[in-house]
Design a protein around this motif. Structure first.
Motif, PDB file in Angstrom:
ATOM      1  N   MET A   1       0.829  -1.197   0.000  1.00  0.00           N
ATOM      2  CA  MET A   1       0.000   0.000   0.000  1.00  0.00           C
ATOM      3  C   MET A   1       0.869   1.255   0.000  1.00  0.00           C
ATOM      4  N   LYS A   2       0.376   2.286  -0.601  1.00  0.00           N
ATOM      5  CA  LYS A   2       1.084   3.561  -0.668  1.00  0.00           C
ATOM      6  C   LYS A   2       0.842   4.364   0.607  1.00  0.00           C
ATOM      7  N   PHE A   3       1.865   5.100   1.031  1.00  0.00           N
ATOM      8  CA  PHE A   3       1.751   5.993   2.178  1.00  0.00           C
ATOM      9  C   PHE A   3       1.672   7.428   1.699  1.00  0.00           C
ATOM     10  N   SER A   4       1.121   8.277   2.524  1.00  0.00           N
ATOM     11  CA  SER A   4       1.146   9.718   2.276  1.00  0.00           C
ATOM     12  C   SER A   4       2.596  10.198   2.318  1.00  0.00           C
ATOM     13  N   ASP A   5       2.969  11.119   1.436  1.00  0.00           N
ATOM     14  CA  ASP A   5       4.323  11.685   1.478  1.00  0.00           C
ATOM     15  C   ASP A   5       4.606  12.372   2.813  1.00  0.00           C
ATOM     16  N   LEU A   6       3.567  12.863   3.471  1.00  0.00           N
ATOM     17  CA  LEU A   6       3.773  13.496   4.786  1.00  0.00           C
ATOM     18  C   LEU A   6       4.345  12.520   5.808  1.00  0.00           C
ATOM     19  N   THR A   7       4.275  11.220   5.520  1.00  0.00           N
ATOM     20  CA  THR A   7       4.836  10.223   6.429  1.00  0.00           C
ATOM     21  C   THR A   7       6.319  10.490   6.677  1.00  0.00           C
ATOM     22  N   TYR A   8       7.026  10.990   5.647  1.00  0.00           N
ATOM     23  CA  TYR A   8       8.448  11.313   5.813  1.00  0.00           C
ATOM     24  C   TYR A   8       8.663  12.315   6.952  1.00  0.00           C
ATOM     25  N   LYS A   9       7.754  13.242   7.097  1.00  0.00           N
ATOM     26  CA  LYS A   9       7.855  14.239   8.169  1.00  0.00           C
ATOM     27  C   LYS A   9       7.351  13.667   9.490  1.00  0.00           C
ATOM     28  N   ILE A  10       6.233  12.973   9.435  1.00  0.00           N
ATOM     29  CA  ILE A  10       5.554  12.507  10.642  1.00  0.00           C
ATOM     30  C   ILE A  10       6.430  11.571  11.464  1.00  0.00           C
ATOM     31  N   VAL A  11       7.130  10.652  10.817  1.00  0.00           N
ATOM     32  CA  VAL A  11       7.941   9.674  11.561  1.00  0.00           C
ATOM     33  C   VAL A  11       9.147  10.322  12.239  1.00  0.00           C
ATOM     34  N   ALA A  12       9.390  11.595  11.920  1.00  0.00           N
ATOM     35  CA  ALA A  12      10.526  12.318  12.497  1.00  0.00           C
ATOM     36  C   ALA A  12      10.101  13.257  13.622  1.00  0.00           C
ATOM     37  N   PHE A  13       8.823  13.244  13.983  1.00  0.00           N
ATOM     38  CA  PHE A  13       8.301  14.250  14.908  1.00  0.00           C
ATOM     39  C   PHE A  13       9.060  14.342  16.221  1.00  0.00           C
ATOM     40  N   SER A  14       9.548  13.235  16.723  1.00  0.00           N
ATOM     41  CA  SER A  14      10.188  13.244  18.049  1.00  0.00           C
ATOM     42  C   SER A  14      11.541  13.947  18.047  1.00  0.00           C
ATOM     43  N   GLU A  15      12.119  14.141  16.868  1.00  0.00           N
ATOM     44  CA  GLU A  15      13.447  14.741  16.770  1.00  0.00           C
ATOM     45  C   GLU A  15      13.432  16.168  16.218  1.00  0.00           C
ATOM     46  N   ILE A  16      12.256  16.672  15.879  1.00  0.00           N
ATOM     47  CA  ILE A  16      12.146  17.967  15.217  1.00  0.00           C
ATOM     48  C   ILE A  16      11.632  19.019  16.194  1.00  0.00           C
ATOM     49  N   GLU A  17      12.422  20.077  16.356  1.00  0.00           N
ATOM     50  CA  GLU A  17      11.980  21.192  17.181  1.00  0.00           C
ATOM     51  C   GLU A  17      10.853  21.912  16.472  1.00  0.00           C
ATOM     52  N   ASN A  18       9.919  22.425  17.225  1.00  0.00           N
ATOM     53  CA  ASN A  18       8.798  23.190  16.666  1.00  0.00           C
ATOM     54  C   ASN A  18       8.053  22.415  15.583  1.00  0.00           C
ATOM     55  N   PHE A  19       7.819  21.141  15.833  1.00  0.00           N
ATOM     56  CA  PHE A  19       7.104  20.304  14.865  1.00  0.00           C
ATOM     57  C   PHE A  19       5.705  20.856  14.661  1.00  0.00           C
ATOM     58  N   ASN A  20       5.274  20.947  13.413  1.00  0.00           N
ATOM     59  CA  ASN A  20       3.957  21.485  13.081  1.00  0.00           C
ATOM     60  C   ASN A  20       2.893  20.407  13.271  1.00  0.00           C
ATOM     61  N   SER A  21       2.125  20.519  14.329  1.00  0.00           N
ATOM     62  CA  SER A  21       1.132  19.498  14.640  1.00  0.00           C
ATOM     63  C   SER A  21       0.009  19.444  13.602  1.00  0.00           C
ATOM     64  N   ASP A  22      -0.219  20.525  12.889  1.00  0.00           N
ATOM     65  CA  ASP A  22      -1.236  20.497  11.829  1.00  0.00           C
ATOM     66  C   ASP A  22      -0.853  19.523  10.716  1.00  0.00           C
ATOM     67  N   ASP A  23       0.450  19.301  10.528  1.00  0.00           N
ATOM     68  CA  ASP A  23       0.896  18.298   9.555  1.00  0.00           C
ATOM     69  C   ASP A  23       0.392  16.911   9.944  1.00  0.00           C
ATOM     70  N   CYS A  24       0.301  16.647  11.242  1.00  0.00           N
ATOM     71  CA  CYS A  24      -0.185  15.349  11.719  1.00  0.00           C
ATOM     72  C   CYS A  24      -1.644  15.146  11.317  1.00  0.00           C
ATOM     73  N   ILE A  25      -2.417  16.203  11.423  1.00  0.00           N
ATOM     74  CA  ILE A  25      -3.836  16.139  11.060  1.00  0.00           C
ATOM     75  C   ILE A  25      -3.980  15.939   9.556  1.00  0.00           C
ATOM     76  N   ASP A  26      -3.208  16.693   8.769  1.00  0.00           N
ATOM     77  CA  ASP A  26      -3.231  16.528   7.306  1.00  0.00           C
ATOM     78  C   ASP A  26      -2.804  15.117   6.921  1.00  0.00           C
ATOM     79  N   TRP A  27      -1.764  14.618   7.592  1.00  0.00           N
ATOM     80  CA  TRP A  27      -1.274  13.269   7.324  1.00  0.00           C
ATOM     81  C   TRP A  27      -2.367  12.242   7.603  1.00  0.00           C
TER      82      TRP A  27
END
Length: 170
Positions: A1-27
């Motif tokens: 199955m195909k994943f959303s391209d936003l997955t590249y960002k989402i799986v990195a959330f724990s290491e990213i300062e100021n992570f945009n939580s709205d990206d999680c909702i879009d994902w």
């Protein structure tokens, strides 16, 4: 199955300062459209924007666990997060904005070596935007070629890092 391209960002959330939580909702919404299903994915997709990270964090963790998607550590997170924006540049999408986001990310993470050349390209483009005829940041670039150089460099970067990207992708 195909994943959303936003997955590249989402799986990195724990290491990213100021992570945009709205990206999680879009994902979450994109993943639902791709026919993924889980209780927490539905909840996450239904959170109103703008959101606060503390609102989405636990639902995101649970969703990733339910979908069997691993949360990445530092080096893999940097590669994955950067890949999202580099893929956009390679596809000629919002090149200047995406280049700036990679540059800022690079600066925030102590000039991360794997993406540092994107900062050099950002500075070169900035020189040309400010009327310079020459930049020492990127040899043989000029204001007429910098855009295409950036796109080609992004494509080459994705090709050169293909194995590493496949390793971290789901």
């Amino acid at each position: 199955m195909k994943f959303s391209d936003l997955t590249y960002k989402i799986v990195a959330f724990s290491e990213i300062e100021n992570f945009n939580s709205d990206d999680c909702i879009d994902w979450a919404y994109e993943m639902l459209l791709l026919e993924y299903h889980s209780e927490n994915l539905l909840i996450l997709a239904g959170i109103s924007k703008p959101s606060q990270f503390f609102e989405v964090k636990e639902y995101l963790k649970k969703t990733l666990q339910e979908l069997n998607i691993k949360i990445l550590g530092k080096d893999d997170a940097i590669l994955s997060y950067s890949t999202y924006y580099i893929k956009k540049i390679a596809a000629s999408e919002n090149i200047e904005q995406n280049l700036k986001l990679i540059h800022t990310f690079c600066q925030d993470n102590d000039n991360t070596t794997i993406v540092f050349d994107f900062s050099r390209l950002y500075w070169a483009w900035d020189d040309f935007k400010n009327g310079e005829e020459y930049t020492h940041y990127w040899e043989n670039a000029n204001r007429h070629t910098i855009r295409q150089i950036i796109i080609e460099f992004a494509k080459d970067w994705l090709s050169k890092n293909k194995k590493e990207i496949e390793h971290i992708t789901l």
